[in-house]
Design a protein around this motif. Sequence first.
Motif, PDB file in Angstrom:
ATOM      1  N   ALA A 191       0.839  -8.165  10.831  1.00  0.00           N
ATOM      2  CA  ALA A 191       0.483  -9.122   9.780  1.00  0.00           C
ATOM      3  C   ALA A 191      -1.026  -9.193   9.586  1.00  0.00           C
ATOM      4  O   ALA A 191      -1.520  -9.294   8.449  1.00  0.00           O
ATOM      5  N   SER A 226       4.890  -3.964   4.526  1.00  0.00           N
ATOM      6  CA  SER A 226       3.492  -4.348   4.315  1.00  0.00           C
ATOM      7  C   SER A 226       2.678  -3.224   3.696  1.00  0.00           C
ATOM      8  O   SER A 226       1.472  -3.387   3.460  1.00  0.00           O
ATOM      9  N   GLU A 314       1.259 -17.184   9.889  1.00  0.00           N
ATOM     10  CA  GLU A 314       0.192 -16.708   9.022  1.00  0.00           C
ATOM     11  C   GLU A 314      -1.190 -17.164   9.481  1.00  0.00           C
ATOM     12  O   GLU A 314      -2.181 -16.454   9.289  1.00  0.00           O
ATOM     13  N   ALA A 317      -2.395 -14.837  12.163  1.00  0.00           N
ATOM     14  CA  ALA A 317      -2.657 -13.540  11.556  1.00  0.00           C
ATOM     15  C   ALA A 317      -3.972 -13.567  10.792  1.00  0.00           C
ATOM     16  O   ALA A 317      -4.735 -12.588  10.804  1.00  0.00           O
TER      17      ALA A 317
END
Length: 366
Positions: A191, A226, A314, A317
């Motif tokens: 991520a 991704s 998140e 990350a």
Amino acid sequence: MSLIRLLVPANIRHSSGGNVYNARVAEGIRDLGVQVETVPVDGSWPDASAKDRRRFGSVLGAWEQEQEQEHEPGQRSAVALVDGLVAVGAPDELEFATKAGRQTFVLVHMPVPETSGPEALQKEARALRTASGVICTSSSAAAVLKARGLPNARVALPGTVRAAPAKGSTPPHLLAVAALLPNKDQLLTVAALAGIQDLEWTASLVGSEQADPEYARLVREAVSTSGLAGRVHLSGELTGAALEAEWDRADLSLLVSREEAFGMVVIESLAHGVPAVVRRGTGAVEALGVARLQDADGGTRLPGAALDLPRGGEADAGVLGANLRRWLEDHATREEWKACAMDARERLPGWDVTATTVLDVLAVTP
């Protein structure tokens, strides 16, 4: 002549830090002139069956008194050094071995996690309290045991094998060496890398995909979705020349495990002169600071960085990605981390130091 019998779990087949430590310390002890017999113990440790626990007890000599055993003149009975993963699964057998006069020491790579529940913690306490002595492979592990009111443990930090300095790559190459497991948090790494695709870099995730196939599938899926398939390579577990080739092309290593007693891969990174990024609050910070430099003003410089990654998802990350972006964009930061890693490489302890410490705890002389 003394004999050390090192009892290790046979069910951990991937290249874990514990397995590497066990193999290296056995080799180091042999190099010092002491006999070592490494005995893989069958069973799904630490949750082995009654049959496997009894077999383990037989290896310890738990069912017969010391005086019943015959030895050659001048020869002591074997001293058992039991991997903690086995020991915490068989406290009864350790207690019987102690009553039978056996010398049994426990080698703790990682204490039982608090989340394992009271029964597992009680088994750990019984096993360690009945042992002749306890050795931890990190200061953080020893501190956890002390906080639990368990016997004080001696610390025998992992050593290193001298390695050639990494040549690095253009563009910079990032390396994460660990089995693909939820605790190692490769999904966080992916991520973070997804957020810096505008910069030039490549990366490799090197580690077994068999330890947790479902998690490995999720990591592969995250790389694909991704848009990182051409930049992040999943190589599986590597050893020997293939692993050395990965280290040689590395410029930075990552170990962002949620829990880590020490993080042997960090000092392996430093042995190659490669700086590392680790998660603050884990034992990997100790590994990063094993050969830290002290400035004239009393401050310290690390060969890399320890990041606060407590929130998950998140947010973490973003923190990891921002620090990787700074390292990639700031030439001065890259040069400073690299210089610190190269300096640390010259001062890392060898496995002979680890082996000497272990022998001292076992009261065995070469």
